[in-house]
Design an enzyme around this catalytic site. Sequence first.
Site, short mmCIF file in Angstrom:
data_model
loop_
_atom_site.label_atom_id
_atom_site.label_comp_id
_atom_site.label_asym_id
_atom_site.label_seq_id
_atom_site.Cartn_x
_atom_site.Cartn_y
_atom_site.Cartn_z
N LYS A 68 0.84 -1.21 0.00
CA LYS A 68 0.00 0.00 0.00
C LYS A 68 0.86 1.25 0.00
CE LYS A 68 -4.50 -1.59 1.23
NZ LYS A 68 -5.68 -1.59 2.05
N LYS B 46 -3.78 -10.23 -6.42
CA LYS B 46 -5.04 -10.43 -5.68
C LYS B 46 -6.16 -9.52 -6.24
CE LYS B 46 -5.92 -8.43 -1.71
NZ LYS B 46 -6.65 -8.05 -0.48
N LYS C 84 -10.78 -4.58 -3.86
CA LYS C 84 -11.87 -3.64 -4.11
C LYS C 84 -11.36 -2.28 -4.53
CE LYS C 84 -13.17 -3.96 0.61
NZ LYS C 84 -11.98 -3.87 1.46
N1 AQP Z 1 -9.02 -11.48 -3.38
C1 AQP Z 1 -9.35 -11.98 -2.21
N2 AQP Z 1 -9.53 -13.31 -2.05
C2 AQP Z 1 -9.90 -13.83 -0.85
N3 AQP Z 1 -10.11 -13.08 0.25
C3 AQP Z 1 -9.96 -11.75 0.14
N4 AQP Z 1 -10.10 -10.74 1.02
C4 AQP Z 1 -9.82 -9.57 0.41
N5 AQP Z 1 -9.51 -9.78 -0.88
C5 AQP Z 1 -9.57 -11.13 -1.08
C6 AQP Z 1 -10.51 -10.91 2.41
O1 AQP Z 1 -11.64 -10.07 2.63
C7 AQP Z 1 -11.63 -9.66 4.00
C8 AQP Z 1 -11.86 -8.19 4.08
O2 AQP Z 1 -10.78 -7.52 3.48
P1 AQP Z 1 -10.50 -6.03 3.93
O3 AQP Z 1 -11.66 -5.19 3.58
O4 AQP Z 1 -10.10 -6.01 5.34
O5 AQP Z 1 -9.27 -5.54 3.12
P2 AQP Z 1 -8.26 -6.20 2.18
O6 AQP Z 1 -7.81 -7.53 2.65
O7 AQP Z 1 -7.17 -5.18 1.95
O8 AQP Z 1 -9.20 -6.37 0.90
P3 AQP Z 1 -9.19 -5.60 -0.43
O9 AQP Z 1 -10.42 -6.00 -1.20
O10 AQP Z 1 -7.88 -5.80 -1.13
O11 AQP Z 1 -9.36 -4.08 0.02
P4 AQP Z 1 -8.48 -2.83 -0.34
O12 AQP Z 1 -8.43 -2.79 -1.84
O13 AQP Z 1 -9.20 -1.67 0.27
O14 AQP Z 1 -7.12 -3.04 0.27
C9 AQP Z 1 -10.28 -10.09 4.58
O15 AQP Z 1 -10.46 -11.25 5.36
C10 AQP Z 1 -9.46 -10.40 3.38
O16 AQP Z 1 -8.47 -11.38 3.63
#
Ligand code: AQP
Length: 334
Positions: A115, A197, A200
């Site tokens: 990040k 990965k 969002k």
């Molecule tokens: N691609 C993924 N596959 C499986 N699990 C996923 N998680 C996120 N992306 C995947 C799981 O979703 C939960 C919530 O995630 P988060 O909102 O805490 O943030 P994150 O892990 O950083 O997810 P994102 O979608 O990548 O958000 P941004 O883009 O804002 O950083 C967690 O349990 C995560 O493991």
Amino acid sequence: MFGEQKVSFSGVQPSGNLTIGNYLGAIRNFSEYSEKYKTFYCVVDQHAITVRQVPADLRRRTYETLALYMACGLDPNKNTLYVQSMVHEHAELAWILNCFTMFGELSRMTQFKDKSARHADNINAGLFTYPTLMAADILLYQTDVVPVGIDQKQHVELCRDIAERFNQLYPGTFTVPEPIMAKHGMKIMSLAEPTKKMSKSDENANAVVYILDDRDTIIRKFKRAVTDSGSEIRYDVNEKPGVSNLMTIYSCFTGKSIEEIEREFDGRGYGDFKLAVGEATADALAPVQADFRAYMSDKAGLEAQMKKGTEEASWYACRTLSKVAKKLGFVQVR
Ligand code: AQP
């Protein structure tokens, strides 16, 4: 563990529209613990501000995430569903845990490195100490299991180290939690770059399938998904990352094993397969989307749920924080 009751805790950031990665890697698995565990599922809005958010969007997505929790099957009478910033103990415990977390430990976190590379103009201290706030979220509830996607495993492991360090100095303070990952779907990959990965906050909306995408959009995105050379539907993450990712998604939504999928599409091309993945995804998400719309149309109901969840969570959070304060030697005259 609170008394005799085992505890499950997890959270999702309202930092963007939720993806099928968030759904398959995390939310869908939350309800597995509803019967046997005391469960706390939180919309972690304080985590979301480590990158810049538009306030109106953050507010809207906080409601939406809560509505999605319920639409994904989390019954508010069996699960404590709430918003992180409404329970002030999270931020208070995070400060304390900062004093028990080493600079070197935080520097090694992969998500911080990723990040800070993506947001080079805003490498703030919150981005760096994100894992101590996450440790506070988890430890406040004396959590036994944390259902997460594999990208969050490193943070839960750091949380365990912090809890063990604290317990060594102040015995019996925290339950040491375990990360729990879904067998399939623990890491759903981007449709455009299948070695990355699905996230969002990805700027390329075609790389991501959102839980709330309509049927045509879902099918179109899968049709455009990057596949690999050759035409065989075979699971091989190294040689065929694109097809393997689609097979995982299809398996998660249909319950079919990878071998069954290989047999089903033997001799058929990528076109047929991608259409089937798109249709299976759209079919599985349709009832979630319908329930989501119903919950979102009742804003007062969502707010009543936020209040109820906050009251429930606060009771547990306050107990742990008082225990920590007492152990540390903070004066607590009320
Ligand atoms: N691609 C993924 N596959 C499986 N699990 C996923 N998680 C996120 N992306 C995947 C799981 O979703 C939960 C919530 O995630 P988060 O909102 O805490 O943030 P994150 O892990 O950083 O997810 P994102 O979608 O990548 O958000 P941004 O883009 O804002 O950083 C967690 O349990 C995560 O493991």
